[in-house]
Scaffold this motif. Structure first.
Motif, mmCIF file in Angstrom:
data_model
loop_
_atom_site.group_PDB
_atom_site.id
_atom_site.type_symbol
_atom_site.label_atom_id
_atom_site.label_comp_id
_atom_site.label_asym_id
_atom_site.label_seq_id
_atom_site.Cartn_x
_atom_site.Cartn_y
_atom_site.Cartn_z
ATOM 1 N N GLU A 18 0.997 -0.797 -0.011
ATOM 2 C CA GLU A 18 -0.186 -0.052 -0.185
ATOM 3 C C GLU A 18 0.852 1.414 0.355
ATOM 4 O O GLU A 18 0.717 2.493 -0.896
ATOM 5 C CB GLU A 18 -0.966 0.193 0.921
ATOM 6 C CG GLU A 18 -2.224 -0.917 1.270
ATOM 7 C CD GLU A 18 -2.873 -1.640 2.626
ATOM 8 O OE1 GLU A 18 -2.892 -0.411 3.318
ATOM 9 O OE2 GLU A 18 -4.227 -1.875 2.574
ATOM 10 N N VAL A 19 1.790 1.632 0.901
ATOM 11 C CA VAL A 19 2.462 2.448 0.629
ATOM 12 C C VAL A 19 3.653 2.508 -0.445
ATOM 13 O O VAL A 19 3.584 3.981 -0.817
ATOM 14 C CB VAL A 19 3.663 2.218 2.383
ATOM 15 C CG1 VAL A 19 4.476 3.246 2.056
ATOM 16 C CG2 VAL A 19 3.020 2.569 3.018
ATOM 17 N N LEU A 23 3.316 5.795 -3.121
ATOM 18 C CA LEU A 23 4.922 6.650 -3.562
ATOM 19 C C LEU A 23 5.200 6.688 -4.566
ATOM 20 O O LEU A 23 5.889 7.842 -5.268
ATOM 21 C CB LEU A 23 5.936 5.523 -2.479
ATOM 22 C CG LEU A 23 7.529 6.070 -2.553
ATOM 23 C CD1 LEU A 23 7.762 6.949 -1.892
ATOM 24 C CD2 LEU A 23 8.211 5.347 -2.010
ATOM 25 N N ALA A 24 5.027 5.644 -5.367
ATOM 26 C CA ALA A 24 4.765 5.669 -7.367
ATOM 27 C C ALA A 24 3.851 6.654 -7.297
ATOM 28 O O ALA A 24 4.345 7.216 -8.352
ATOM 29 C CB ALA A 24 4.096 4.107 -7.819
ATOM 30 N N ARG A 25 2.453 6.804 -6.647
ATOM 31 C CA ARG A 25 1.637 8.102 -6.970
ATOM 32 C C ARG A 25 2.306 9.660 -6.303
ATOM 33 O O ARG A 25 1.920 10.416 -7.424
ATOM 34 C CB ARG A 25 0.604 7.930 -6.195
ATOM 35 C CG ARG A 25 -0.917 6.571 -6.832
ATOM 36 C CD ARG A 25 -1.779 6.832 -6.485
ATOM 37 N NE ARG A 25 -2.275 6.401 -5.226
ATOM 38 C CZ ARG A 25 -2.334 5.312 -4.606
ATOM 39 N NH1 ARG A 25 -2.180 4.427 -5.050
ATOM 40 N NH2 ARG A 25 -2.228 5.085 -3.204
ATOM 41 N N GLU A 28 5.224 10.814 -9.184
ATOM 42 C CA GLU A 28 4.636 10.791 -10.408
ATOM 43 C C GLU A 28 4.045 11.995 -10.369
ATOM 44 O O GLU A 28 4.277 12.614 -11.308
ATOM 45 C CB GLU A 28 3.464 9.801 -11.125
ATOM 46 C CG GLU A 28 2.845 10.063 -12.330
ATOM 47 C CD GLU A 28 3.109 9.801 -13.570
ATOM 48 O OE1 GLU A 28 2.930 9.936 -14.227
ATOM 49 O OE2 GLU A 28 4.748 8.943 -13.269
ATOM 50 N N ARG A 29 3.259 12.185 -9.576
ATOM 51 C CA ARG A 29 2.878 13.350 -9.120
ATOM 52 C C ARG A 29 4.471 14.897 -9.078
ATOM 53 O O ARG A 29 4.369 15.480 -9.991
ATOM 54 C CB ARG A 29 2.106 14.017 -7.991
ATOM 55 C CG ARG A 29 1.180 15.095 -7.996
ATOM 56 C CD ARG A 29 0.729 14.828 -6.317
ATOM 57 N NE ARG A 29 0.518 16.298 -5.671
ATOM 58 C CZ ARG A 29 0.320 15.861 -4.502
ATOM 59 N NH1 ARG A 29 -0.566 14.297 -3.760
ATOM 60 N NH2 ARG A 29 0.626 17.090 -3.345
ATOM 61 N N ARG A 30 5.090 14.263 -8.060
ATOM 62 C CA ARG A 30 6.638 14.956 -8.372
ATOM 63 C C ARG A 30 6.738 15.121 -9.999
ATOM 64 O O ARG A 30 7.690 16.682 -10.106
ATOM 65 C CB ARG A 30 7.448 14.371 -7.804
ATOM 66 C CG ARG A 30 8.801 15.663 -7.529
ATOM 67 C CD ARG A 30 9.836 14.271 -6.251
ATOM 68 N NE ARG A 30 10.226 15.376 -5.829
ATOM 69 C CZ ARG A 30 11.920 16.166 -7.259
ATOM 70 N NH1 ARG A 30 11.363 16.055 -7.714
ATOM 71 N NH2 ARG A 30 12.585 16.615 -6.152
#
Length: 101
Positions: A18-19, A23-25, A28-30
């Motif tokens: 879940e973490v 973290l992947a999301r 991606e946002r970053r």
């Protein structure tokens, strides 16, 4: 390994998954935000990295992640920044390529 240890490990691994997804999301946002910054830099295109900003970023992050510490976070963030720049450059090149067709 006992059944309860296996259940605990499975539960913890599920929480890690879940973490990792979160973290992947966030990564991606970053990367999307960093690409926007690169497009806005006055020198045009991909002006590269700002070592002072990166040091300040790592110091601020270290306050939130003392277990990792500044040295480990510096390595992690260097790779994150490099990957984001690489993705933005590839995206820009793809956009230029699509415009030429």
């Amino acid at each position: 390994m006992t059944e309860s240890a296996t259940a605990t490990i499975d539960d913890l691994r599920g929480r890690i998954d879940e973490v990792d997804a979160e973290l992947a999301r966030l990564l991606e946002r970053r990367a999307l935000l960093a690409a926007r910054v690169q497009r806005l830099k006055p020198v045009g295109g991909f002006a590269g990295r700002d070592p002072k900003r990166e040091q300040a970023l790592v110091a601020a992050m270290a306050a939130h992640a003392p277990r990792l510490g500044a040295a480990r976070l510096a390595r992690i963030m260097s790779e994150v920044i490099e990957a984001g720049l690489d993705a933005a450059e590839a995206e820009a090149a793809h956009g230029r390529s699509a415009q030429q067709h």
